[in-house]
Scaffold this motif. Structure first.
Motif, PDB file in Angstrom:
ATOM      1  N   GLU A  93     -77.777 120.058   3.027  1.00 46.73           N
ATOM      2  CA  GLU A  93     -76.690 119.222   3.535  1.00 46.73           C
ATOM      3  C   GLU A  93     -76.382 118.075   2.581  1.00 46.73           C
ATOM      4  O   GLU A  93     -75.218 117.671   2.438  1.00 46.73           O
ATOM      5  N   LYS A  96     -74.360 119.511  -0.237  1.00 48.74           N
ATOM      6  CA  LYS A  96     -72.970 119.685   0.191  1.00 48.74           C
ATOM      7  C   LYS A  96     -72.223 118.355   0.165  1.00 48.74           C
ATOM      8  O   LYS A  96     -71.076 118.290  -0.298  1.00 48.74           O
ATOM      9  N   GLU A 100     -68.981 117.521  -2.137  1.00 50.87           N
ATOM     10  CA  GLU A 100     -67.729 117.084  -1.513  1.00 50.87           C
ATOM     11  C   GLU A 100     -67.284 115.728  -2.042  1.00 50.87           C
ATOM     12  O   GLU A 100     -66.088 115.492  -2.265  1.00 50.87           O
ATOM     13  N   HIS A 128     -76.593 129.397  -1.048  1.00 49.43           N
ATOM     14  CA  HIS A 128     -76.004 129.277   0.290  1.00 49.43           C
ATOM     15  C   HIS A 128     -75.293 127.928   0.445  1.00 49.43           C
ATOM     16  O   HIS A 128     -74.182 127.859   0.994  1.00 49.43           O
ATOM     17  N   ALA A 129     -75.926 126.856  -0.058  1.00 51.02           N
ATOM     18  CA  ALA A 129     -75.316 125.528   0.041  1.00 51.02           C
ATOM     19  C   ALA A 129     -74.023 125.468  -0.769  1.00 51.02           C
ATOM     20  O   ALA A 129     -72.986 124.973  -0.290  1.00 51.02           O
ATOM     21  N   SER A 131     -72.075 127.891  -1.761  1.00 54.41           N
ATOM     22  CA  SER A 131     -71.024 128.817  -1.328  1.00 54.41           C
ATOM     23  C   SER A 131     -70.111 128.194  -0.282  1.00 54.41           C
ATOM     24  O   SER A 131     -68.960 128.627  -0.124  1.00 54.41           O
ATOM     25  N   SER A 132     -70.611 127.195   0.427  1.00 55.00           N
ATOM     26  CA  SER A 132     -69.795 126.553   1.465  1.00 55.00           C
ATOM     27  C   SER A 132     -69.108 125.289   0.963  1.00 55.00           C
ATOM     28  O   SER A 132     -68.476 124.575   1.742  1.00 55.00           O
ATOM     29  N   CYS A 133     -69.238 124.999  -0.329  1.00 51.13           N
ATOM     30  CA  CYS A 133     -68.634 123.799  -0.912  1.00 51.13           C
ATOM     31  C   CYS A 133     -67.348 124.147  -1.643  1.00 51.13           C
ATOM     32  O   CYS A 133     -67.256 125.170  -2.314  1.00 51.13           O
ATOM     33  N   LYS A 134     -66.372 123.272  -1.530  1.00 55.82           N
ATOM     34  CA  LYS A 134     -65.150 123.404  -2.305  1.00 55.82           C
ATOM     35  C   LYS A 134     -65.358 122.787  -3.694  1.00 55.82           C
ATOM     36  O   LYS A 134     -66.321 122.087  -3.933  1.00 55.82           O
ATOM     37  N   ALA A 155     -71.620 132.676  -5.409  1.00 59.13           N
ATOM     38  CA  ALA A 155     -71.607 131.425  -4.642  1.00 59.13           C
ATOM     39  C   ALA A 155     -70.514 130.474  -5.125  1.00 59.13           C
ATOM     40  O   ALA A 155     -70.374 129.370  -4.597  1.00 59.13           O
TER      41      ALA A 155
END
Length: 323
Positions: A93, A96, A100, A128-129, A131-134, A155
């Motif tokens: 987190e 991320k 961001e 995994h972390a 892959s969810s970040c722009k 990712a």
């Protein structure tokens, strides 16, 4: 030597891709009391391909210290006695949030870990972390395999940082726990998996100018995309001493790499504040078109605000991804 004429010849040879052995020698031997024509040639090459745009980047140290490798310069090596704190893998987190925040500022974001490489579970966690970040994502995670590079690519990582650190001939004096060829092969695997590659090293570790030229030619032969240039900032507990060369002599290194690789990103990173002092803004006039901002892995930098003021004062513009 007619320095103005020679600098003009270097400029034209650089943009034509025809820099030869004698030209590398000329740059290496260029006297610092006549260095401004050399800088002007490198600056003209930078302007030819990059205009006024410069490429910033920020780093996050996601795993720190207790590294098994014996790199003589490194505060994170277990073989050295520096007092850097040991930190396990950063919470996903937090990664991320860092990504961001970097994206919100328009900066590419690079995660960096200590150690020869991450273990499979750690790498999976990082992928995994990310892959969810722009945003534009970079990574520097050690000696990875083809399959592991594919994981990073999937990712969303677009650039891999893996420094060779120095020339092949000088490397054994700096590192003995892995080989130069292992690093070269890692760079090649990253490229084979479709990632751009950020690959450079540290200068002022005791290498000769001949070895600097050797190193430059190695990176040129590998066709890396970005060359990070660091200047040794020797920390107590490591096995090296800070360079005694003048800032102008160190800035010649920037010009060497710009003239040798006219269309690549030449990025000045760690040690610029300590070694260049009030001349650090000269990195751009010596040919650089990139920099790391906001601090390094275990040492502080000038800070984002100070760097922004420097860029604005020079009439340059940051390449802001996502803007």
């Amino acid at each position: 030597m007619d320095y103005l004429k020679t600098a003009d010849e270097l400029f034209h040879k650089s943009v034509a891709g025809k820099l030869g052995d004698s030209d590398y020698l000329t740059i290496a031997n260029w006297p610092v009391d006549r260095v401004m024509p050399l800088f002007a040639a490198a600056d003209l090459v930078r302007s030819e391909y990059c205009s006024t745009e410069v490429d910033p980047c920020t780093l996050m140290n996601i795993k720190s210290g207790n590294c098994s490798e014996d790199c003589a310069f490194c505060t994170q090596s277990a073989h050295n006695s520096s007092s850097v704190s040991v930190k396990d893998l950063t919470d996903p987190e937090e990664i991320k949030r860092g990504c961001e925040d970097s994206f919100a500022k328009g900066f590419p974001f690079c995660v960096v870990s200590s150690g020869k490489k991450l273990n499979p579970k750690e790498l999976q966690t990082i992928c995994h972390a990310l892959s969810s970040c722009k945003g534009e994502k970079h990574a520097s995670l050690g000696l990875l395999t083809k399959e592991e590079f594919a994981m990073l690519r999937d990712a969303g990582v677009v650039c891999y940082n893996h420094n060779l650190e120095t020339s092949r001939s000088f490397f054994p004096q700096i590192v003995t726990t892995h080989t130069y060829q292992e690093r070269v092969d890692t760079v090649k695997r990253a490229k084979e998996n479709g990632l751009s590659v950020c690959c450079g090293g540290i200068f002022g570790m005791g290498e000769s100018w001949e070895q600097r030229v050797e190193f430059c030619r190695e990176l040129k032969g590998l066709d890396v995309d970005t060359v990070p240039i660091n200047f040794l900032n020797a920390v107590p507990g490591t096995r090296l001493r800070s360079p005694e060369e003048s800032p102008l002599e160190l800035l010649k290194i920037v010009s060497l790499f710009r003239l040798a690789m006219p269309q690549k990103t030449i990025k000045v990173c760690g040690g610029r504040e300590v070694n260049l002092g009030p001349l650090q803004s000269m990195i751009f006039f010596a040919g650089a078109n990139g920099y790391v901002s906001g601090g390094y892995l275990t040492t502080p930098g000038a800070g984002l605000d100070a760097d922004d003021k420097m860029i604005a004062a020079l009439g340059l513009e940051k390449r802001l991804q996502g803007k």
